[in-house]
Scaffold this active site. Structure first.
Site, mmCIF file in Angstrom:
data_model
loop_
_atom_site.group_PDB
_atom_site.id
_atom_site.type_symbol
_atom_site.label_atom_id
_atom_site.label_comp_id
_atom_site.label_asym_id
_atom_site.label_seq_id
_atom_site.Cartn_x
_atom_site.Cartn_y
_atom_site.Cartn_z
ATOM 1 N N ASP A 79 0.865 -0.994 0.054
ATOM 2 C CA ASP A 79 -0.020 -0.019 0.229
ATOM 3 C C ASP A 79 0.828 1.228 -0.072
ATOM 4 O O ASP A 79 2.006 1.168 0.191
ATOM 5 C CB ASP A 79 -1.123 -0.150 1.251
ATOM 6 C CG ASP A 79 -2.156 0.941 1.024
ATOM 7 O OD1 ASP A 79 -2.305 1.588 0.052
ATOM 8 O OD2 ASP A 79 -3.010 1.030 1.972
ATOM 9 N N LYS A 80 0.187 2.421 -0.168
ATOM 10 C CA LYS A 80 0.724 3.595 -0.175
ATOM 11 C C LYS A 80 0.113 4.581 0.489
ATOM 12 O O LYS A 80 -1.155 4.639 0.669
ATOM 13 C CB LYS A 80 0.995 4.311 -1.564
ATOM 14 C CG LYS A 80 1.089 5.659 -1.815
ATOM 15 C CD LYS A 80 -0.321 6.506 -2.188
ATOM 16 C CE LYS A 80 -0.256 7.821 -2.347
ATOM 17 N NZ LYS A 80 -1.671 8.410 -2.435
ATOM 18 N N HIS A 81 0.795 5.546 1.408
ATOM 19 C CA HIS A 81 0.047 6.697 2.096
ATOM 20 C C HIS A 81 0.614 8.062 1.897
ATOM 21 O O HIS A 81 1.950 8.050 1.719
ATOM 22 C CB HIS A 81 0.274 6.499 3.649
ATOM 23 C CG HIS A 81 -0.430 7.594 4.381
ATOM 24 N ND1 HIS A 81 -1.909 7.431 4.768
ATOM 25 C CD2 HIS A 81 0.083 8.482 4.965
ATOM 26 C CE1 HIS A 81 -2.066 8.575 5.296
ATOM 27 N NE2 HIS A 81 -1.044 9.248 5.417
ATOM 28 N N SER A 82 -0.186 8.845 1.497
ATOM 29 C CA SER A 82 0.014 10.247 1.268
ATOM 30 C C SER A 82 -0.348 11.056 2.564
ATOM 31 O O SER A 82 -1.328 10.948 2.977
ATOM 32 C CB SER A 82 -0.501 10.731 0.040
ATOM 33 O OG SER A 82 -0.378 12.317 -0.074
ATOM 34 N N THR A 119 -9.543 10.702 -0.757
ATOM 35 C CA THR A 119 -9.608 9.792 -1.735
ATOM 36 C C THR A 119 -10.869 9.108 -1.609
ATOM 37 O O THR A 119 -11.573 8.961 -2.721
ATOM 38 C CB THR A 119 -8.501 8.640 -1.378
ATOM 39 O OG1 THR A 119 -7.250 9.142 -1.532
ATOM 40 C CG2 THR A 119 -8.833 7.359 -2.389
ATOM 41 N N ARG A 167 -7.152 14.605 20.062
ATOM 42 C CA ARG A 167 -6.334 15.292 19.584
ATOM 43 C C ARG A 167 -6.756 16.586 18.649
ATOM 44 O O ARG A 167 -6.105 17.583 18.867
ATOM 45 C CB ARG A 167 -5.356 14.690 18.696
ATOM 46 C CG ARG A 167 -4.365 13.826 19.503
ATOM 47 C CD ARG A 167 -3.819 12.732 18.688
ATOM 48 N NE ARG A 167 -2.923 13.503 17.510
ATOM 49 C CZ ARG A 167 -2.645 12.948 16.325
ATOM 50 N NH1 ARG A 167 -3.198 11.906 15.977
ATOM 51 N NH2 ARG A 167 -1.949 13.744 15.689
ATOM 52 N N SER A 182 -0.879 7.385 14.570
ATOM 53 C CA SER A 182 -2.239 7.666 13.841
ATOM 54 C C SER A 182 -1.965 6.924 12.467
ATOM 55 O O SER A 182 -3.077 6.054 11.989
ATOM 56 C CB SER A 182 -2.479 8.996 13.744
ATOM 57 O OG SER A 182 -3.664 9.011 13.208
ATOM 58 N N LYS A 186 -3.384 2.409 11.486
ATOM 59 C CA LYS A 186 -4.458 2.085 10.418
ATOM 60 C C LYS A 186 -3.827 1.196 9.291
ATOM 61 O O LYS A 186 -4.423 0.476 8.896
ATOM 62 C CB LYS A 186 -5.189 3.314 9.816
ATOM 63 C CG LYS A 186 -5.882 4.196 10.655
ATOM 64 C CD LYS A 186 -6.910 5.099 10.514
ATOM 65 C CE LYS A 186 -5.888 6.393 9.949
ATOM 66 N NZ LYS A 186 -5.355 7.167 11.221
ATOM 67 N N LYS A 187 -2.625 1.592 8.721
ATOM 68 C CA LYS A 187 -2.150 1.190 7.470
ATOM 69 C C LYS A 187 -1.532 -0.271 7.972
ATOM 70 O O LYS A 187 -1.827 -1.366 7.213
ATOM 71 C CB LYS A 187 -0.787 1.913 6.921
ATOM 72 C CG LYS A 187 -1.402 3.016 6.194
ATOM 73 C CD LYS A 187 -1.913 2.799 4.894
ATOM 74 C CE LYS A 187 -2.512 3.912 4.220
ATOM 75 N NZ LYS A 187 -3.355 3.397 2.836
#
Length: 434
Positions: A79-82, A119, A167, A182, A186-187
């Protein structure tokens, strides 16, 4: 330890034992720790910070607070996260390209936050597409298609969901320690084996400077690898919108055009670089050059577009969506060019203001409960360095009302500076690996 002892230890700059962190996260999850205690803990971490080992422990405890998926796929799970930006629709083209190259992508994504697009909001612009399937449906689609882009379920990292809400109202969002936990909780709960991070800097990013973005990227890479997930990061420029469109349906249409061979150059460069990093780290390519060649072929051959179409249909969207996206998504009733006021080059873009123009139009949220107008936004956005004059559109505004149109124009007036041609920052500044 008593909860107040844990808070006091971190308040005074101490290192928290693994058992204390696990105990605290368990209390956040089951509600035995109050909002006041969670807020005090977050503030203590904000000021005193955590070691890398503490961050790994916190991330893993938050990951394990709910369901942690496991996979038995014939290829690597990636996977990827931005970290978020304007015109950042990379995920829409990245996931199907990776699937076309033999990877499996269970992508758990989020909604828009502030001036940045989400997204999930882009996929909600597709009639029938189910962004909130249960885990069984996620497994089915990933197994059949190779990729599925969905939202966080209630069973994934519930400790993060509660702590983030606290937060958000206690001025502790900006803590790198807590941001790291955080994002990664999740990832990692999605059962990933390999991850790539797109950490943005600039006027449209949450991290304005490259130094701040580098610090976050290094934390994310160290913690993710410490938690057992092979992870790299790219530092990428967000001093201008990444795509030439900003807004949900418009970015979706932009993504379909990309997959059909008409890609924005900067967007293509970042997407291919992120895909290549993942294919290489996952063992699906012998080198980064080999990986780039495979990704380029996935786009050029139409294989990525076919995977995207299969994913949309499998999650309830139209089977012919990629053939004619305009047939399925609502168009805004008012479409008008935004013209340059003088002759010159686009010398500077306040990218945050561009994102705020989309919010003014109704394409983003001022409050979490706000409804989204998927049809509105901007396209044909001029890039830094573009030559313009009083007859040249800098953007095209898609609005629901005249009031929205005028508000967006005012934001664009503040966003675009016309002058001499600028010296641009490199699009990909740095690659960070363990």
């Amino acid at each position: 330890m008593l909860t107040q002892e844990i808070i006091a230890l971190k308040r005074d700059g101490g290192v928290l034992p693994q058992a204390a962190i696990a105990q605290f996260v368990a209390g956040i999850t089951d509600g035995s720790i109050s909002e006041g205690q969670a807020a005090a803990f977050a503030m203590a971490v904000f000021f005193q910070k955590m070691s890398i080992d503490e961050r790994v422990t916190l991330t893993c405890a938050m990951r394990d607070s709910g369901d942690v998926l496991t996979w038995a796929m014939p290829g690597p799970v990636v996977d990827k996260h931005s970290t978020g930006g304007v015109g950042d629709n990379v995920s829409l083209m990245l996931a199907p390209a990776l699937a076309a190259c033999g990877a499996y992508v269970p992508m758990i994504s989020g909604r828009g936050l502030g001036h940045t697009g989400g997204t999930l909001d882009k996929f909600d612009a597709i009639p029938g597409y189910n962004t909130q399937p249960d885990i069984g449906e996620l497994r089915r689609v990933v197994g059949q298609v190779g990729c599925a882009i969905i939202g966080q379920t209630g069973e994934i990292a519930p400790a993060d969901k509660r702590l983030y809400g606290i937060r958000d109202v206690t001025a502790t969002v900006e803590s790198i320690d807590l941001i790291t936990a955080s994002i990664l909780s999740k990832k990692l709960a999605a059962g990933l084996e390999h991850l790539v991070l797109d950490v943005k800097f600039g006027s449209g990013a949450f991290m304005a400077t490259a130094a701040d973005a580098r610090a976050l990227a290094e934390s994310l890479v160290q913690v993710a690898n410490g938690a057992g997930c092979t992870t790299t990061a790219l530092l990428t420029d967000m001093n201008q919108p990444l795509a030439s469109a900003a807004g949900n349906a418009l970015e979706m249409a932009n993504a379909v055009a990309f997959l059909r061979g008409n890609a924005d150059a900067r967007l293509y460069e970042v997407t291919v670089a992120l895909c290549a990093d993942l294919l290489h780290s996952a063992g699906l390519a012998e080198s980064l050059d080999d990986a780039r060649a495979k990704v380029n072929n996935a786009y050029a051959s139409g294989a990525a577009a076919e995977k995207f179409a299969q994913m949309v249909a499998a999650l309830g969207g139209p089977a012919d969506f990629t053939d004619a996206p305009e047939k399925h998504m609502e168009a805004a009733p008012i479409i008008m060019d935004y013209l340059a006021r003088t002759e010159g080059h686009v010398a500077q873009i306040n990218t945050r203001a561009v994102g705020q123009a989309v919010v003014e139009l109704g394409g983003g949220r001022r409050r979490a409960a706000d409804a989204i107008d998927y049809s509105v936004g901007l396209d044909r956005l001029a890039a830094l360095g573009a030559k313009v004059d009083a007859h040249t559109p800098i953007a095209r505004i898609h609005a629901r009302s005249d009031a929205g149109l005028q508000a967006a124009r005012a934001r664009l007036d503040a966003a675009y500076t016309i002058g001499d041609a600028p010296v641009e920052t490199p699009l990909i500044l740095e690659r960070i690996a363990p």
